[in-house]
Design an enzyme around this catalytic site. Sequence first.
Site, PDB file in Angstrom:
ATOM      1  N   SER A 577      44.208  42.391  48.013  1.00  0.00           N
ATOM      2  CA  SER A 577      43.199  41.582  48.444  1.00  0.00           C
ATOM      3  C   SER A 577      42.961  41.417  50.068  1.00  0.00           C
ATOM      4  O   SER A 577      42.540  42.725  50.549  1.00  0.00           O
ATOM      5  CB  SER A 577      43.676  40.002  48.091  1.00  0.00           C
ATOM      6  N   HIS A 695      40.552  39.460  39.786  1.00  0.00           N
ATOM      7  CA  HIS A 695      41.418  39.640  41.053  1.00  0.00           C
ATOM      8  C   HIS A 695      42.766  39.456  40.677  1.00  0.00           C
ATOM      9  O   HIS A 695      43.548  38.707  41.215  1.00  0.00           O
ATOM     10  CB  HIS A 695      41.027  38.779  41.898  1.00  0.00           C
TER      11      HIS A 695
END
Length: 721
Positions: A577, A695
């Site tokens: 991330s 994600h």
Amino acid sequence: MVRSYSMLLLAALWIPAASLAQQSVQQNGPGAEGLPRARRSEHAEVYHGVRVPDPYRWMEEMGSAETVEWTRAQDAYMRGFVAGPERDRIRAGIARAASTYVYSAPVREGGRYFFTRFRATGPNRQVTLLTRSSEDPEPRIVIDAEAMVAADGSAPVRAVPAPDGRTLVYGVVRDGSEWETLRIRDIDSGRELPERLTGIHRVSVLSWARAGEPGFFYTRYPLPAAGAELTTQVQGGGGRIFFHRVGTEQSADRPVFQSPEHAEWFLTPRVTDDGRYLVITSNRGAGRTARIYYQDLTRAGSPVVPLIPEGDAEYTFLGNSGPVFWFLTTQGAPLGRVIAVDIRRPARRHWTDLIPEAEEAFDTWNPPIAVGGRLLVPYRREGRFVAKVFDTAGRLQYEVPFPRVGSIWSGYVGRMQDSAAFYTMSGLVDPGTVYRLDMRTGRSTVFLRSETSYNPDDYVTEQVFYTSRDGTRVPMFLVYRKGFVRDGRAPGWMYGYGALNWAAAPWFQPHLVQWLDQGGIWAEPGTRGGGEYGEAWHEAGSRHRKQNGIDDYIAAAEWLVANRYTSTDRLVAHTSSAGGPLVAAAVVQRPDLFGASILEYPALDVLRYDQFTGGRRWLGEYGTTTDPEDFKALIAYSPHHNLREGTCYPAVLATPGEKDQTAVPMHAYKFVAGLQHAQGCNRPVLLRVSWGAGHTSGATLDDSIDNWADQLAFTLRVLPR
């Protein structure tokens, strides 16, 4: 028996590592047959008079035929690269370690406890909600995530019970989307109410009214057009707070507030525990500044009133005693202080310093709460968790002794009227234990514990300190199995993040149980950009000072090698991330320090990140190319723009999610294409796409386990024994 099996399995895995690594260099380099090179265009962008080539701009059309064809071929090659019996044995071991559930801290409503669980390596936004009462200690399932996914592919990702404990609102997503649909259910009967609420983004917050008509406040954002989910920006300025009355259609929802700020400001509604007020926070993304508004819910038609409209610092609402509101703020206190603001006399000259700034920094990822008639205030002491309990006059009552070193992901849970707070603490090989903290005595007792097929006490977690390039002292956590030998031959796995004020601490990653069992070590430096020492530490590694955090990560690698924990050709640089810019930049700047790098759903193109989905939330962290000084800092370290052709880089594996709406997959696509072009030796640069995933590590539990297995098999192929 379990540990003996694990050691036998992993010994078998590592016996052929040297020969396999040699084989990969000879036969599986980036130019090998079957691994397509990406087309390089002449596209360039001019920023403040500087021409910056962007030869893979076409990959930003992530659904185009050309992009899909290239990513499919890259992914197929990578999976063939790691396939084989060794990889299959790795997968079996991960599946065994990942069979446990992770539990959240419970919230108590209507005399019942509500808490969630999810599989450790699965798509962690798919949560099963359970409830139990004090009379019935056996929990029962209210929302079954696994059954819902199996039935129609819809996944519950949040669940918020009403104050009466009889009604529940929960959010459902499909295909790993960041956009949810809210549903409402009667808990006892299981009956679904007909209304469906849309426009709910992952950053949206909802809060039940605690008096009056049954309903909740929530934040709604404009939905992207179909097919544009990966490119449409989420505009905070377009967010509005509505009140939804249970049993009515969304079209009838009452508008409450619209942000007067610009696009990067996002709204959070919260009803006070006494039900008297609605407190609205407008946060500037990752900028750690806020504006505060409130509404008196006891007076029909009362307006929303600005309370702290300046937006000059961080303000986090903790709770209230009638018209006196408590806030954690960095205003005039970089490490944080708690203030009392009487809404009847809101001028700053009337603010009361309730808990002054201390030597330790407040833990901004786990903010203080008002619970049990007291204030529970988390701190970071040398990067480790500390919590103190104060009375509402600001007098220290006691310091909370924590059972172990680890992470508290879901914060502290409790209300002013509760007698206890709850928290979940986990470690690298520990799925976590939920503790009940008695607010009167300060004693923590076990509420719920995850089970494992191995003994977490067989592993050691310690904290060390090292010196960065400019002389700064930086903390680092190390985890290894008891009996670890420092001879420089162990494989090393070093995670880096250094962003968004998050203070690094070990959290549960079951696939790394195998890494430790095969003699490896895991390291996590608390680089600048994180929150180990407060906002000053965060600012020292963000925006124009990002290079400081990169230097800290490089110095951590040098320290591990110098102290014979590992060697440069055995060290894996790992991130995910928003940690992508830090770790990828370190790999690009010092390719000699690492044998491999694994970049999970990373953000990497720091010149273009804010053009996609919710990227504008990170403006305060990285800056923007529209500002000439920001651009100068960004282009200096941007991993994507500092690759040098002919350089021998480490073996690299990037693993984006196909439908990731946080760090959209174009980041990984463009970086892999550029690195394959620049690579000056036969160390492989590969792309593995988590198809259908957002994600996270995979769209399903099996996909996640496959992802972890491929990562470990990749390191097996490219690292020497």
